[in-house]
Design an enzyme around this catalytic site. Sequence first.
Site, PDB file in Angstrom:
ATOM      1  N   ASP A 148      57.580 -54.751 -28.013  1.00  0.00           N
ATOM      2  CA  ASP A 148      57.707 -53.488 -27.296  1.00  0.00           C
ATOM      3  C   ASP A 148      58.628 -52.537 -28.058  1.00  0.00           C
ATOM      4  OD1 ASP A 148      56.655 -55.441 -25.667  1.00  0.00           O
ATOM      5  OD2 ASP A 148      57.472 -54.583 -23.832  1.00  0.00           O
ATOM      6  N   ASP A 196      57.799 -60.142 -18.670  1.00  0.00           N
ATOM      7  CA  ASP A 196      56.643 -60.672 -19.390  1.00  0.00           C
ATOM      8  C   ASP A 196      57.033 -61.318 -20.715  1.00  0.00           C
ATOM      9  OD1 ASP A 196      57.352 -58.070 -20.158  1.00  0.00           O
ATOM     10  OD2 ASP A 196      55.365 -57.619 -20.954  1.00  0.00           O
TER      11      ASP A 196
END
Length: 270
Positions: free
Chosen positions: A179, A33
């Site tokens: 992240d 992603d």
Amino acid sequence: MIDCGEGTQIQLRRSRIGFTKIQAIFISHLHGDHCFGLIGLISTFGMLGRTAPLSIYAPESLKSLLDEQMKLICNGLEYKVEFHAVDTTTNKVIYEDRSLVVESIPLVHRIPCSGFLFRERPTLPHIRRDMIDCFNIPISQINNIKAGADWTIEDGTLIPNSRLTTPADPPRSYAYCCDTRYMPNLHELVKDVDLLYHDSTYDSSCANRAKLYYHSTSQQAANVAREAHVGKLLLGHFSARYDNESAILNEAKAIFPNSILASEGKVIKV
């Protein structure tokens, strides 16, 4: 551009962002992603006749994959793709130009991952248009006055610089921390930034899950924002388990009121 997942080209067109404006792409880590759209974008640049170099800043492990993809799919490009390996374990300057400085931010994820801190370089003061007209200041002297020079009119009177100019706009800054697990010392690296994007995959009820999968909760993101004294917190990377992200937003706002949710197509003024 920061990260380049699938659908990047569609979103660029929807946002009416010209492809030629993109001079550098910063890839945080090698989960799909965040990077699956890169080779497609590089290919499209080639078909559009791009000639200007494109700089890629990413973890070293992307280079071999990108090289193989380009040999198979993008052989014969008429522009140069310049790869710059980012050390995901250190905080250092990785990019500079006349208006911008970019630093890497070490993050803690399941694989090597780096955030990015964008700092605008200080600009010169603004010269007042009414002073230009009042004292017939020639265009050739405008930059000198912006740099601090005074101006002397025909009768010998000295007009001080402070009267001729207004202060420069304060330099803006943006930190992108995608992240990552909660990092208690992260606030030291993003101190006083105008806008902080922080991983907020879960609300506090899923704190154990966040730790297991190397993500953060909205409370943890808000704690970073509060301790860093940032201007605004942008929450993102939400788990698909949420039909809406109101719980994530409300928990963050309880700690750091100036928190907002990221969404597709949202434009945020820094």
